[in-house]
Design a protein around this motif. Structure first.
Motif, PDB file in Angstrom:
ATOM      1  N   UNK A   1       0.837  -1.165   0.000  1.00  0.00           N
ATOM      2  CA  UNK A   1       0.000   0.000   0.000  1.00  0.00           C
ATOM      3  C   UNK A   1       0.892   1.240   0.000  1.00  0.00           C
ATOM      4  N   UNK A   2       0.526   2.236  -0.807  1.00  0.00           N
ATOM      5  CA  UNK A   2       1.296   3.460  -0.946  1.00  0.00           C
ATOM      6  C   UNK A   2       0.928   4.495   0.095  1.00  0.00           C
ATOM      7  N   UNK A   3       1.448   5.689  -0.117  1.00  0.00           N
ATOM      8  CA  UNK A   3       1.182   6.798   0.800  1.00  0.00           C
ATOM      9  C   UNK A   3      -0.205   7.361   0.575  1.00  0.00           C
ATOM     10  N   UNK A   4      -0.858   7.717   1.674  1.00  0.00           N
ATOM     11  CA  UNK A   4      -2.145   8.408   1.566  1.00  0.00           C
ATOM     12  C   UNK A   4      -1.919   9.764   0.914  1.00  0.00           C
ATOM     13  N   UNK A   5      -2.871  10.194   0.095  1.00  0.00           N
ATOM     14  CA  UNK A   5      -2.770  11.458  -0.617  1.00  0.00           C
ATOM     15  C   UNK A   5      -3.686  12.485   0.025  1.00  0.00           C
ATOM     16  N   UNK A   6      -3.111  13.637   0.367  1.00  0.00           N
ATOM     17  CA  UNK A   6      -3.863  14.711   1.003  1.00  0.00           C
ATOM     18  C   UNK A   6      -4.042  15.869   0.036  1.00  0.00           C
ATOM     19  N   UNK A   7      -5.269  16.397  -0.035  1.00  0.00           N
ATOM     20  CA  UNK A   7      -5.562  17.616  -0.796  1.00  0.00           C
ATOM     21  C   UNK A   7      -5.774  18.706   0.244  1.00  0.00           C
ATOM     22  N   UNK A  42      -4.034   7.782  -5.629  1.00  0.00           N
ATOM     23  CA  UNK A  42      -4.524   6.905  -4.563  1.00  0.00           C
ATOM     24  C   UNK A  42      -5.010   5.567  -5.116  1.00  0.00           C
ATOM     25  N   UNK A  43      -5.701   5.591  -6.257  1.00  0.00           N
ATOM     26  CA  UNK A  43      -6.151   4.340  -6.887  1.00  0.00           C
ATOM     27  C   UNK A  43      -4.961   3.502  -7.306  1.00  0.00           C
ATOM     28  N   UNK A  44      -3.982   4.139  -7.918  1.00  0.00           N
ATOM     29  CA  UNK A  44      -2.797   3.437  -8.396  1.00  0.00           C
ATOM     30  C   UNK A  44      -2.003   2.818  -7.246  1.00  0.00           C
ATOM     31  N   UNK A  45      -1.912   3.530  -6.131  1.00  0.00           N
ATOM     32  CA  UNK A  45      -1.139   3.056  -4.979  1.00  0.00           C
ATOM     33  C   UNK A  45      -1.968   2.271  -3.967  1.00  0.00           C
ATOM     34  N   UNK A  46      -3.281   2.144  -4.238  1.00  0.00           N
ATOM     35  CA  UNK A  46      -4.189   1.449  -3.324  1.00  0.00           C
ATOM     36  C   UNK A  46      -4.098   2.054  -1.914  1.00  0.00           C
ATOM     37  N   UNK A  47      -4.263   3.371  -1.857  1.00  0.00           N
ATOM     38  CA  UNK A  47      -4.177   4.100  -0.585  1.00  0.00           C
ATOM     39  C   UNK A  47      -5.428   4.953  -0.392  1.00  0.00           C
ATOM     40  N   UNK A  48      -5.377   5.918   0.512  1.00  0.00           N
ATOM     41  CA  UNK A  48      -6.536   6.769   0.789  1.00  0.00           C
ATOM     42  C   UNK A  48      -6.357   8.158   0.213  1.00  0.00           C
ATOM     43  N   UNK A  65      -7.842   1.106  -1.068  1.00  0.00           N
ATOM     44  CA  UNK A  65      -7.070  -0.077  -0.714  1.00  0.00           C
ATOM     45  C   UNK A  65      -7.962  -1.291  -0.585  1.00  0.00           C
ATOM     46  N   UNK A  66      -7.370  -2.379  -0.161  1.00  0.00           N
ATOM     47  CA  UNK A  66      -8.109  -3.626   0.037  1.00  0.00           C
ATOM     48  C   UNK A  66      -8.511  -3.738   1.496  1.00  0.00           C
ATOM     49  N   UNK A  67      -9.555  -3.036   1.872  1.00  0.00           N
ATOM     50  CA  UNK A  67     -10.047  -3.042   3.246  1.00  0.00           C
ATOM     51  C   UNK A  67     -10.904  -4.291   3.458  1.00  0.00           C
ATOM     52  N   UNK A  68     -10.524  -5.189   4.390  1.00  0.00           N
ATOM     53  CA  UNK A  68     -11.292  -6.417   4.599  1.00  0.00           C
ATOM     54  C   UNK A  68     -12.680  -6.168   5.181  1.00  0.00           C
ATOM     55  N   UNK A  69     -12.859  -5.024   5.833  1.00  0.00           N
ATOM     56  CA  UNK A  69     -14.151  -4.689   6.427  1.00  0.00           C
ATOM     57  C   UNK A  69     -14.496  -3.240   6.092  1.00  0.00           C
TER      58      UNK A  69
END
Length: 76
Positions: A1-7, A42-48, A65-69
């Motif tokens: 999982x990559x870094x979360x992206x902040x705007x 975020x989509x590319x890195x599977x992050x938030x 990301x791949x959140x199990x819940x």
């Protein structure tokens, strides 16, 4: 999982910044432009994608990301 992206706001413009980075990835005139750019990362890195308002407070979050819940997204 990559870094979360902040705007976040910066000097009347909007920046996209990876979590923990000191410099912005890119700066935009509008929040919408910044969100579109950050969403792709975020989509590319599977992050938030975390969007802040003009005061710097968190306005919304989107997880790619791949959140199990995963929570039920009432925003989208």
């Amino acid at each position: 999982m990559g870094k979360n992206q902040h705007v976040t706001p910066k000097n009347g413009k909007w920046q996209v910044k990876g979590a923990g980075n000191t410099k912005a990835t890119k700066i935009f005139k509008t929040q919408a432009q910044a969100e579109n750019f950050a969403r792709k990362i975020a989509k590319n890195q599977k992050s938030e994608l975390i969007t802040h308002n003009r005061q710097g407070r968190i306005r919304s979050k989107d997880s790619f990301g791949n959140d199990p819940c995963p929570p039920r997204d009432k925003e989208h």
